[in-house]
Design an enzyme around this catalytic site. Structure first.
Site, PDB file in Angstrom:
ATOM      1  N   SER A 187       0.920  -1.084   0.022  1.00  0.00           N
ATOM      2  CA  SER A 187      -0.095  -0.013   0.021  1.00  0.00           C
ATOM      3  C   SER A 187       0.632   1.441  -0.025  1.00  0.00           C
ATOM      4  CB  SER A 187      -1.047  -0.069   1.139  1.00  0.00           C
ATOM      5  OG  SER A 187      -1.751   1.012   1.245  1.00  0.00           O
TER       6      SER A 187
ATOM      7  N   ASP B 155      -5.530  -2.760  -3.577  1.00  0.00           N
ATOM      8  CA  ASP B 155      -4.410  -2.487  -2.511  1.00  0.00           C
ATOM      9  C   ASP B 155      -3.808  -3.514  -1.963  1.00  0.00           C
ATOM     10  OD1 ASP B 155      -3.658  -1.633   0.093  1.00  0.00           O
ATOM     11  OD2 ASP B 155      -4.307   0.255  -0.461  1.00  0.00           O
TER      12      ASP B 155
END
Length: 825
Positions: free
Chosen positions: A97, A340
């Site tokens: 992320s 993500d």
């Protein structure tokens, strides 16, 4: 003088806008590695100090201020250099992320010695909520006009619950209002904008001098691992009892990049300008926070590049390396929808450890896993908290708990690994005298005198029989080596036929090869090695199989020789000059590394001729396509046995692994080894000739530790954390949490520049604090008293504040408070 490598593997956790804090830490990591490179490049002859004044970081890197923290790191290395030369290297980076984006930029800076200052500008100037909102999603003046009366009460409620920064000004209120009134039920943030920001930042990262410069020393490799989540997943076969094959979809995915700095000076890099689109795609994909950014496909990068008229020369290489298994399973990687990386793997420690175990150091190594956690206390339960409500439970189950799942299991596994590594080293040490006596008998004392490569080959082939009398050990060990060699043949055939690893077809090939090996007597109940072997051709069939295809065993043996050479270095500083020549050990290691590098051609089948590949397909392709599942293979016809025998003979000739073994013999019988002092020469040669004893000890333990069987020397992995809780040198009264980016569900950094400046500055200061702690811990205990570590930290803190005061204009009060705190140290 004793030399040592401090090898850092950096893990960057997810944290949305706390990426800005992580970037501040990256700035200091880069300065430390740069300082280490300059320190070692200014040494002459490995020991003498140069007559000219030492260069400051600014002299070599004009983008750095005249007084840089890098000079303070260098001062530490200078003081330590009176007792030990320390080289600091970052060779593994894993990120998820927000940490994935920072992993991309840090790896790109290290790979080609680039500047991170353009990335600093990106985070401070461009990472703003109003800039990141998609144009079509952004609220206008009258958007959701009915929501206006609720904005202030909602902001007040968010403030009471601690979801907004402590000091909410008009700028922050405006951004929160626009965000809350922007598009609902579709991601409001602009994924293409994020892609362009990352691409622009990478392009602006200028190299220090030449594109062939690198902060990785020659012979080292840098690995970058970025986690992503495949929304649809890829189908994987699982072999079970009934049904024989089950299929599951795997959603975790790693994007891999690497730089290999060859000893010739050449760089094989995934971080050059041709790969910038690949890196930007990785950063965009890993940070596609669900609900905030839309998912991403390859076509988004293609469209952005087309608008900019930019090429993507490494596109095919990127897809082949990272999505080859998609194509093997009949999936189109260009249709993969990536989310993500924090959804399933927010803290990629396991991936980092797996990469560490494939790296071997040139010197004695102090291996550290450094993980950066901006919010280590976020999972702590509030004291006296009651039963969570409906929405709190949903939010925790669907978002907070998966992303902030603790790393206990991973760190506990590393702890167990370290215990086993220490025990294994103790076992090797205690067994050395016994192995030395056996080799002394087998060679009739020949190691003490002059000998040739032919003598060494004879001793190597004959010494294996020393274990033959203990059949319960010898036969099992020999069978394991035979099966390893057969596995390599299966790998070649499956690759030639384009069968996916662990597919039913590859499993079928495995069964056929093992049936053939049993018919040929290669897999047998017992193994008898002839006496007095002098040539490779005198080996029995099973021995020839290991010689021709035992690439994993050969790597293990050569890596163990490196381990034995490394063990000689700690003794160098304790012996009088001239007794042990460290340069001779260095040269020997270079030659052994070349022997290991020579085996890297077998990592794929490019070394095979088209005729050999065609022969594999002629025998196995058509039948493999008809194969059902494992356990259903029919025994080949006698004619097929003959075809397989001819194929194996052809593969043995083209692999030519016997030549690589002869090359290793030549190195270890060379004047370089013969000229070593007796203790070092004996230790190295016994490690080579007696490796079968060590392999019996090492192989089961390596398997139990889930290591690659051809990995380098086993070293302990010490774990260090960088977080606001660990950096204790600087404290401001009344401030429990110094990071403002934690607010607004960790999107707080996007609400105002003052928040971003705050977190970035604390990132640099915390990194200074913790990096000096790590440096001090790697120094021998006997010399730690030579350092005034508080004074060094204080000077580095002052330089950070002096540098950043020039560009951080939104937080003058914080800088003044920090100056007072530094002055009190």
């Amino acid at each position: 003088m004793k030399e040592k490598e401090l090898r850092l593997a950096v893990v960057l956790f997810g944290g949305v806008s706390l990426a800005i804090y992580q970037h501040g830490i990256n700035r200091e990591i880069l300065n430390l590695v740069r300082a280490s490179k300059l320190y070692h490049s200014d040494r002459t002859g490995g020991a003498e100090r140069p007559e000219k004044p030492l260069r400051s970081l600014h002299d070599n890197y004009p983008d750095e201020p005249e007084h840089s923290t890098g000079d303070i790191y260098r001062e530490f290395l200078e003081i330590l250099g009176k007792d030990m030369y320390l080289r600091v290297i970052v060779d593994v980076i894993a990120g998820s992320s927000a940490g994935g984006i920072n992993g991309v930029t840090l790896a790109t800076a290290l790979a080609h010695d680039r500047s991170l200052i353009p990335v600093t500008r990106m985070w401070l100037e461009e990472a703003d909520m109003l800039s990141l909102l998609a144009p079509e999603a952004r609220a206008r003046l009258w958007s959701k006009w009915y929501f206006w009366p609720l904005v202030r009460p909602l902001l007040a409620r968010l403030d009471r619950e601690g979801l907004l920064p402590r000091e909410t000004d008009t700028e922050i209120e405006k951004r929160v209002s626009v965000f809350l009134r922007s598009r609902w039920f579709k991601p409001p943030l602009d994924g293409r904008r994020l892609t362009m920001l990352i691409l622009d930042a990478l392009t602006a990262m200028k190299t220090s001098s030449s594109p062939w410069e690198s902060l990785l020393p020659q012979g080292a490799r840098l690995d970058l691992l970025v986690t992503v989540t495949d929304f649809r997943g890829i189908e994987r076969p699982i072999f079970i009892h009934d049904p024989p094959v089950a299929y599951e979809r795997e959603h975790r995915h790693l994007l891999r990049f690497s730089l290999d700095h060859r000893r010739t000076g050449h760089l094989l890099s995934d971080f050059d300008i041709d790969n910038f689109p690949s890196l930007a795609y990785a950063g965009r994909a890993t940070a596609s926070y669900p609900g905030a950014f839309p998912p991403v496909r390859i076509r988004e990068i293609d469209e952005v590049l087309a608008e900019r008229h930019m090429p993507w020369p490494a596109r095919a290489h990127f897809l082949e390396r990272n999505f080859r298994h998609y194509r093997e399973r009949g999936e189109n990687p260009e249709e993969a929808i990536l989310l993500d990386g924090s959804v399933l793997d927010n803290k990629p420690i396991t991936a980092c450890v797996e990469a560490i175990r494939t790296h071997s150091a040139f010197r004695e190594v102090d291996r550290r896993l450094v993980f950066v956690d901006p919010h280590p206390g976020i999972g702590k339960a509030a004291p006296g908290a009651g039963v969570p409500g409906f929405f709190a439970t949903l939010r925790g189950a669907l978002s907070d708990l998966p992303r902030h799942d603790p790393v206990y299991n991973e760190l506990a596994a590393i702890s167990r690994y370290n215990v086993q590594a220490r025990r294994l080293k103790a076992s090797i040490s205690s067994a050395r005298p016994l192995v030395a006596n056996l080799i002394e008998q087998a060679t009739a004392g020949g190691l003490r005198g002059r000998f040739t490569a032919d003598d060494l080959r004879h001793w190597r082939l004959s010494s294996i029989s020393l274990l033959a009398g203990t059949t319960v050990v010898y036969d099992v060990w020999m069978r394991s080596l035979v099966l390893e060699a057969l596995d390599f043949i299966v790998q070649i055939v499956a690759s030639a036929c384009q069968y996916a690893a662990n597919s039913p077809e590859a499993c079928w090939v495995q069964e056929i090869i093992e049936i053939w090996a049993r018919r040929q007597g290669i897999i047998a109940d017992s193994y008898v090695m002839p006496d007095n072997l002098y040539q490779n051709v005198d080996l029995p069939p099973y021995g020839k199989m290991i010689l021709d295809f035992g690439v994993i065993y050969k790597r293990r043996r050569l890596n163990f020789v490196l381990h034995e050479i490394n063990d000689r270095y700690p003794e160098v500083s304790d012996n009088p000059p001239g007794v042990v020549d460290p340069e001779s050990l260095d040269l020997l290691k270079i030659k052994i590394h070349k022997c290991i590098d020579e085996l890297s051609i077998y990592d794929d089948i490019d070394f095979l001729s088209r005729q050999a590949i065609a022969a594999c397909r002629d025998i196995f392709l058509e039948e493999g396509a008809k194969a059902g599942v494992c356990g259903t293979a029919l025994p080949p016809e006698p004619a097929s046995f003959e075809e397989i025998s001819r194929l194996v003979e052809r593969l043995a000739q083209e692999c030519d692994l016997a030549r690589t073994t002869d090359n290793a013999d030549a190195v270890l019988a060379s004047p370089l080894v013969l000229g070593l002092e007796p203790a070092s020469r004996d230790a190295i040669l016994i490690g080579y000739l007696g490796y079968f004893f060590w392999d019996i000890i090492l192989r089961p333990t390596v398997s139990a530790l889930s290591l690659d069987t051809d990995a380098g020397p086993i070293e302990e992995i010490l774990v260090d954390r960088i977080s606001p809780e660990d950096a204790t040198s600087l404290r401001l009264d009344g401030r429990k949490s110094v990071l403002l980016g934690r607010s607004f569900a960790s999107f707080g950094g996007f609400l105002g520049r003052s928040i971003r400046e705050n977190d970035y500055l604390w990132g640099r200061l915390h990194a200074v604090d913790r990096l000096f702690d790590i440096l001090l811990s790697t120094a021998p205990a006997s010399v730690r008293g030579n350092f005034d570590i508080v004074a060094l930290k204080k000077c580095a803190f002052e330089r950070v504040l002096a540098e950043e005061e020039q560009q951080l204009h939104a937080i003058p009060t914080l800088i003044a408070q920090l100056r007072e705190a530094v002055g009190r140290l």
